[in-house]
Design a protein around this motif. Structure first.
Motif, mmCIF file in Angstrom:
data_model
loop_
_atom_site.group_PDB
_atom_site.id
_atom_site.type_symbol
_atom_site.label_atom_id
_atom_site.label_comp_id
_atom_site.label_asym_id
_atom_site.label_seq_id
_atom_site.Cartn_x
_atom_site.Cartn_y
_atom_site.Cartn_z
ATOM 1 N N ASP A 116 23.721 36.106 82.098
ATOM 2 C CA ASP A 116 22.118 36.152 81.781
ATOM 3 C C ASP A 116 22.404 36.809 80.809
ATOM 4 O O ASP A 116 21.395 36.153 79.587
ATOM 5 C CB ASP A 116 21.794 36.956 83.075
ATOM 6 N N GLU A 117 22.905 37.777 80.342
ATOM 7 C CA GLU A 117 22.367 38.128 78.602
ATOM 8 C C GLU A 117 22.256 37.166 77.250
ATOM 9 O O GLU A 117 21.686 37.333 76.808
ATOM 10 C CB GLU A 117 22.982 40.010 78.059
ATOM 11 N N ALA A 118 23.601 36.696 77.240
ATOM 12 C CA ALA A 118 24.021 35.756 75.940
ATOM 13 C C ALA A 118 23.400 34.232 76.372
ATOM 14 O O ALA A 118 22.836 34.027 75.243
ATOM 15 C CB ALA A 118 26.016 35.395 76.828
ATOM 16 N N LEU A 119 22.851 34.460 77.688
ATOM 17 C CA LEU A 119 21.693 32.883 77.692
ATOM 18 C C LEU A 119 20.638 33.213 76.856
ATOM 19 O O LEU A 119 20.451 32.197 76.902
ATOM 20 C CB LEU A 119 22.014 32.345 79.396
ATOM 21 N N PHE A 123 18.587 31.222 74.604
ATOM 22 C CA PHE A 123 17.626 30.522 74.680
ATOM 23 C C PHE A 123 16.167 31.304 73.262
ATOM 24 O O PHE A 123 15.251 30.589 72.448
ATOM 25 C CB PHE A 123 16.934 30.565 75.664
ATOM 26 N N ASP A 124 16.791 32.376 73.832
ATOM 27 C CA ASP A 124 15.584 33.018 72.746
ATOM 28 C C ASP A 124 15.974 32.171 71.470
ATOM 29 O O ASP A 124 14.713 32.259 70.173
ATOM 30 C CB ASP A 124 15.141 34.142 73.067
ATOM 31 N N ALA A 125 16.605 31.950 70.203
ATOM 32 C CA ALA A 125 17.674 31.710 69.382
ATOM 33 C C ALA A 125 16.718 30.715 69.287
ATOM 34 O O ALA A 125 16.732 30.295 68.363
ATOM 35 C CB ALA A 125 18.989 32.019 68.734
ATOM 36 N N VAL A 126 16.998 29.902 69.664
ATOM 37 C CA VAL A 126 16.746 28.244 69.627
ATOM 38 C C VAL A 126 14.994 28.557 70.128
ATOM 39 O O VAL A 126 14.257 27.053 69.673
ATOM 40 C CB VAL A 126 17.515 26.307 70.306
ATOM 41 N N ARG A 127 14.228 29.235 70.844
ATOM 42 C CA ARG A 127 13.533 29.120 70.837
ATOM 43 C C ARG A 127 13.016 27.708 72.047
ATOM 44 O O ARG A 127 11.846 26.808 71.971
ATOM 45 C CB ARG A 127 12.139 29.372 70.505
ATOM 46 N N LEU A 139 14.491 34.500 82.937
ATOM 47 C CA LEU A 139 15.488 34.501 82.846
ATOM 48 C C LEU A 139 15.002 34.666 84.593
ATOM 49 O O LEU A 139 15.718 33.979 85.800
ATOM 50 C CB LEU A 139 15.376 36.503 82.939
ATOM 51 N N ASP A 140 13.958 33.877 84.807
ATOM 52 C CA ASP A 140 13.564 33.449 86.124
ATOM 53 C C ASP A 140 14.414 31.844 86.661
ATOM 54 O O ASP A 140 15.175 31.311 87.505
ATOM 55 C CB ASP A 140 12.533 32.908 86.380
ATOM 56 N N ASN A 164 31.878 35.582 75.264
ATOM 57 C CA ASN A 164 31.744 35.967 74.050
ATOM 58 C C ASN A 164 32.524 35.398 72.758
ATOM 59 O O ASN A 164 33.288 35.566 72.176
ATOM 60 C CB ASN A 164 32.569 37.039 74.644
ATOM 61 N N TYR A 165 32.959 33.907 73.199
ATOM 62 C CA TYR A 165 33.654 32.843 72.541
ATOM 63 C C TYR A 165 32.613 32.607 71.550
ATOM 64 O O TYR A 165 31.812 32.247 71.176
ATOM 65 C CB TYR A 165 33.816 31.552 72.768
ATOM 66 N N ASN A 166 33.058 32.027 70.126
ATOM 67 C CA ASN A 166 32.787 31.192 69.047
ATOM 68 C C ASN A 166 33.654 29.857 69.263
ATOM 69 O O ASN A 166 33.661 29.297 70.468
ATOM 70 C CB ASN A 166 33.063 31.558 67.313
#
Length: 311
Positions: A116-119, A123-127, A139-140, A164-166
């Motif tokens: 959830d943290e990574a997702l 999503f925040d990065a791409v807005r 998060l909902d 944790n993958y690039n």
């Protein structure tokens, strides 16, 4: 890929044989999973490897896609990327998989997942909003999708945790999972990791090495890794480690036999220590050495180290 004689999601009944499909059928991968986990990136990897990839395909259209491509020699490997935009997604996908299986194709479901943290971070990065977010919080939407896909996650042939993958690590992971070696009946992966970076979501078994003395606290050993002789000798020179790995080896051997009988194709064992640099790496390498003979059973064994090299 072996075909189960039961519906998708059900284990074969005791005594029910698991048969290989008729020769000549196309190979098909159903690429699904959590929004933002990297389905499209995984699809790009397959496309670069010569697969015919169709993105955002409704599950009901998968059998039609296979009929269209089955006589095309250039499209012998087909991947369909599907997501939860359809209201009856899980029911439609289960129906499509059953139809493919009974028609003699070789469907494999690859579920791409992330924490959830990574997702949230992605999503925040791409807005962009989550497709199931609605009027609620990001998060909902993530939690709603995770609940919706819980059964599919459980039934998937393989789960790829991209937290944790690039891109390069994801490419290597997809390559190892879907390499075209029909003689390989089971792919066993031994993965070292650091608990401080999170437990891998795609692990079938998790072994905890943190009970062993940590080479990190020895200034002379700290710069080295579990691949180096000094650290390896320190870790494996302890009787507790010897006993633990002996039991782990036996556990894995029993599980491998069961997976082969059940027609399972993937088995991931994750070995963790605090940072994923010393104890878990040495243990994974040692288990790989001990288990090298399982290749005689038609299994492929790989050892890789998720967090080696991270600060």
């Amino acid at each position: 890929m072996t075909l189960r004689s039961t519906e998708p999601g059900q284990a074969p009944r005791e005594g029910t044989p698991v048969h290989d499909p008729p020769p000549g059928r196309n190979e098909v991968v159903i690429l699904t999973g959590m929004s933002g986990a990297g389905r499209t990136t995984a699809g790009d990897v397959l496309e670069d490897r010569g697969w015919y990839v169709v993105d955002n395909l409704p599950p009901t259209m998968i059998p039609s896609l296979m009929k269209v491509t089955e006589d095309d020699p250039k499209r012998q490997k087909v991947a369909a990327i599907v997501d939860v935009r359809s209201r009856d997604f899980t029911v439609e996908l289960a129906r499509a998989l059953k139809l493919l299986t009974t028609s003699g194709w070789r469907p494999r479901v690859v579920f791409v997942d992330a924490s959830d943290e990574a997702l949230v971070r992605r999503f925040d990065a791409v807005r962009r909003p989550h497709p199931l977010q609605g009027e609620g919080l990001l998060l909902d939407g993530i939690r709603r999708e995770r609940r919706m896909l819980a059964q599919l996650h459980s039934d998937a042939d393989v789960i790829v945790d991209t937290s944790n993958y690039n891109v390069h690590q994801l490419t290597a992971k997809i390559d190892s999972l879907l390499s075209a070696d029909d003689a390989v009946r089971l792919r066993l992966a031994l993965m070292s990791f650091g608990f401080k970076y999170g437990i891998p979501l795609d692990a079938d078994v998790v072994l905890d090495l943190r009970f062993l003395p940590n080479p990190y606290w020895d200034p002379e050993l700290r710069p080295y890794t579990g691949k180096d002789a000094a650290v390896r000798d320190f870790v494996l020179g302890q009787q507790l480690a010897v006993d633990y790995l002996a039991h782990a080896e036996q556990l894995i051997r029993v599980a491998v036999q069961g997976y082969l009988l059940e027609g399972r194709r993937y088995f991931t064992v994750a070995l963790g220590c605090t940072g994923g640099k010393h104890r878990s790496v040495a243990a994974a390498e040692e288990l790989a050495r001990r288990l090298s003979d399982i290749t005689d059973l038609g299994a492929q064994l790989t050892a890789f180290h998720r967090d080696l090299g991270r600060e």
